[in-house]
Motif scaffolding. Structure first.
Motif, PDB file in Angstrom:
ATOM      1  N   ALA A  56       0.696  -1.156   0.016  1.00  0.00           N
ATOM      2  CA  ALA A  56       0.009  -0.015  -0.100  1.00  0.00           C
ATOM      3  C   ALA A  56       0.781   1.270   0.054  1.00  0.00           C
ATOM      4  N   ALA A  59       2.478   1.779  -3.224  1.00  0.00           N
ATOM      5  CA  ALA A  59       1.482   2.138  -4.457  1.00  0.00           C
ATOM      6  C   ALA A  59       1.261   3.690  -4.151  1.00  0.00           C
ATOM      7  N   ARG A  60       1.161   4.195  -2.947  1.00  0.00           N
ATOM      8  CA  ARG A  60       0.949   5.579  -2.903  1.00  0.00           C
ATOM      9  C   ARG A  60       2.321   6.263  -3.253  1.00  0.00           C
ATOM     10  N   THR A  63       2.251   6.580  -7.072  1.00  0.00           N
ATOM     11  CA  THR A  63       1.509   7.863  -7.526  1.00  0.00           C
ATOM     12  C   THR A  63       1.960   8.950  -7.166  1.00  0.00           C
ATOM     13  N   GLY A 101      -3.055  11.019  -2.790  1.00  0.00           N
ATOM     14  CA  GLY A 101      -3.216   9.623  -3.231  1.00  0.00           C
ATOM     15  C   GLY A 101      -4.402   9.802  -4.423  1.00  0.00           C
ATOM     16  N   LEU A 152      -4.008   1.294 -11.233  1.00  0.00           N
ATOM     17  CA  LEU A 152      -5.229   1.784 -10.588  1.00  0.00           C
ATOM     18  C   LEU A 152      -6.564   1.590 -11.469  1.00  0.00           C
ATOM     19  N   ILE A 197      -6.468  -2.046  -6.979  1.00  0.00           N
ATOM     20  CA  ILE A 197      -5.173  -1.456  -7.171  1.00  0.00           C
ATOM     21  C   ILE A 197      -4.236  -2.954  -7.224  1.00  0.00           C
ATOM     22  N   VAL A 209      -3.953  -4.271  -3.391  1.00  0.00           N
ATOM     23  CA  VAL A 209      -4.221  -3.176  -2.378  1.00  0.00           C
ATOM     24  C   VAL A 209      -5.383  -2.834  -2.343  1.00  0.00           C
ATOM     25  N   TYR A 214      -4.827   1.847   0.831  1.00  0.00           N
ATOM     26  CA  TYR A 214      -4.041   2.685  -0.005  1.00  0.00           C
ATOM     27  C   TYR A 214      -4.234   4.107   0.742  1.00  0.00           C
ATOM     28  N   TYR A 215      -5.561   4.408   0.871  1.00  0.00           N
ATOM     29  CA  TYR A 215      -5.743   5.683   1.484  1.00  0.00           C
ATOM     30  C   TYR A 215      -5.418   5.943   2.944  1.00  0.00           C
TER      31      TYR A 215
END
Length: 220
Positions: A56, A59-60, A63, A101, A152, A197, A209, A214-215
């Protein structure tokens, strides 16, 4: 003798101007939108990659450091109607070091991808560290899983009035040229509403994810 001195001064000035002009022409772009993701300082162009086991956070990270990505939509062009259609779009999830994000876009109805989205808002966005100096520095081919990329999936929608200023600030600080794009193209701010994701950062297939995971990441 005075004429010779003045001539020498003019020759020296001309040489200095020529070298300065040459440096401007051949030097790589710096700053926002420049090569090697110049939003970060010269000494550390890119913050360190998070631990790969924390998908996670990876991924952030991808991005946030990405200035652009490839957005795949379903084509409305008669020649390829109903088939996948990908295009490169500039994006931003916020100012450097303060990412939300959320991938924001600055779009025009004149773009082919936007025509596709008007009929079918579903899309998948791919971003990769190949656009930074990370993969080249470590000798990773862009297709290698070690050259991290993420996918995404979700829907692309216009941002509402409440989110307009956030999207504008996020994009214009990373892509200042956007401020000069012709208003006749009817530009608008949009975002990807993420539903799925995938993170590909190592061998063995992608890691899944959830948007919640993620957030929930706290960006340092």
């Amino acid at each position: 003798m005075a004429r010779l001195s003045r001539g020498s001064a003019r020759a020296l000035l001309a040489a200095l101007l020529a070298s300065t002009l040459l440096a401007l022409l051949v030097s790589p772009a710096r700053g926002r939108g420049g090569r090697d993701h110049g939003d970060w300082d010269e000494a550390s162009r890119l913050p360190p990659l998070p631990p790969r086991e924390d998908a996670a956070r990876v991924a952030r990270f991808v991005t946030h450091v990405s200035d652009w990505g490839a957005l795949a939509t379903i084509s409305t062009l008669e020649a390829v109607r109903g088939r996948p259609f990908a295009d490169v779009l500039s994006l931003s999830d916020g100012p450097p070091g303060a990412g939300s994000g959320v991938p924001y876009f600055y779009l025009s109805p004149l773009q082919l991808s936007v025509s596709n989205l008007q009929e079918n808002p579903y899309a998948t966005l791919t971003m990769t560290l190949a656009q930074t100096n990370f993969c080249k520095k470590h000798g990773f081919d862009p297709q290698s899983p070690l050259c991290v990329h993420i996918m995404l999936s979700g829907t692309v929608t216009k941002v509402n009035e409440t989110e307009m200023d956030i999207a504008k600030h996020s994009l214009f600080i990373r892509h200042p040229e956007m401020k000069t794009w012709p208003s006749s193209h009817n530009w608008f701010f949009a975002k990807l509403n993420i539903t799925n994701i995938w993170v590909l950062d190592y061998f063995g297939g992608p890691k899944i994810v959830t948007p919640e995971e993620y957030y929930n990441v706290t960006v340092q």
